[in-house]
Design an enzyme around this catalytic site. Sequence first.
Site, PDB file in Angstrom:
ATOM      1  N   LYS A 132      -7.569   6.134   7.155  1.00  0.00           N
ATOM      2  CA  LYS A 132      -6.590   5.096   7.523  1.00  0.00           C
ATOM      3  C   LYS A 132      -6.994   3.764   6.909  1.00  0.00           C
ATOM      4  O   LYS A 132      -8.149   3.564   6.522  1.00  0.00           O
ATOM      5  CB  LYS A 132      -6.526   4.934   9.053  1.00  0.00           C
ATOM      6  N   SER A 134       0.261  10.911   5.431  1.00  0.00           N
ATOM      7  CA  SER A 134       0.237   9.609   6.105  1.00  0.00           C
ATOM      8  C   SER A 134      -0.335   8.486   5.255  1.00  0.00           C
ATOM      9  O   SER A 134      -0.112   7.320   5.540  1.00  0.00           O
ATOM     10  CB  SER A 134      -0.521   9.709   7.435  1.00  0.00           C
TER      11      SER A 134
END
Lengths: 146, 167
Positions: free
Chosen positions: A69, A27
């Site tokens: 993230k 990701s």
Amino acid sequence: MRIVVLATLSFIIFKWVLIPLRAEGISMEPTYQSGSLHLVNRLAYRYRKPARGDIVGIKLAGPHVLYVKRIIGLPGEHLAIERGQVYVNGAPLSEPYVKNRRDWDVAEVTLTAREYYVIGDNRGMRAADHDFGRVDVSRILGRVIF
Amino acid sequence: MTRRFAVSAAILVVLVAAGVFAWRTRETPNEREIRSRLDALRNEVNTSTKDGIGVALHAAQIGGYFTEDAIVELGEGAAPITGRETIMGMVARLQPRTAAFRMDLDDITMEMTPGATTADVLLTASFARRSISTGEESLDAREYALVMTRTDGTWRIARITAIDTLR
């Protein structure tokens, strides 16, 4: 004696200051590859607030398993994603770190005073396979510095 | 004299730090028992079996970690799973797929209610899966809140609720 001091210092540093982590999954590609090693600085936000563009470690039940993230939305902002383009307060966000984009769509959300919007850099994957969204500031453990 | 003092001070700091750490991480017998039950559940889930009797036995053993009326809430869009029998049925059906993944439980914290018959447990469950086609391993992690109750002298899971870290 030196060994004891060194061991104690290492324990303190790697438990409370710099958290080592290994990226798992795709990701955050291409910025971080799966399997790469990094450090999270737990003191990064002691004297300043998280900023847009920072890559952060987000704790789940504790500090041993983290989401990694990038922050794209700050408290109080309105954020939406239309056909893969992120809009913050109605203006398109420049994201040079994103190399591939799929047509993700996220209806506009308004972040509260304690919320940040976080997402991975890999937008070439299916949105359904990618964990992203609003996160409470208390879950941000620190900034990924390496 | 100064050096001796510095050495003594450093040793004292290390001992105090170790003492504080040990005190902060100490566990009561109930907490140890719950942690042990969760470790055993993890081992059971990670045990692979494919033959019919083995699958049924495996499902029954996993069912033993839940109360009769256990509820599993997996989040938005998924109907709650209610009852030990239903959970066992799901485990039996999922077995061929669960054989391809490994579950780990991390960051387990717990809070006992007064009387120590119920415990609120928070943990991160990680599921590592290996793709059959590419051989690549992927990891999914999610936070869960568990309510565990002590029935017949054994700690069992009465409720599992998935927590959305990112909303």
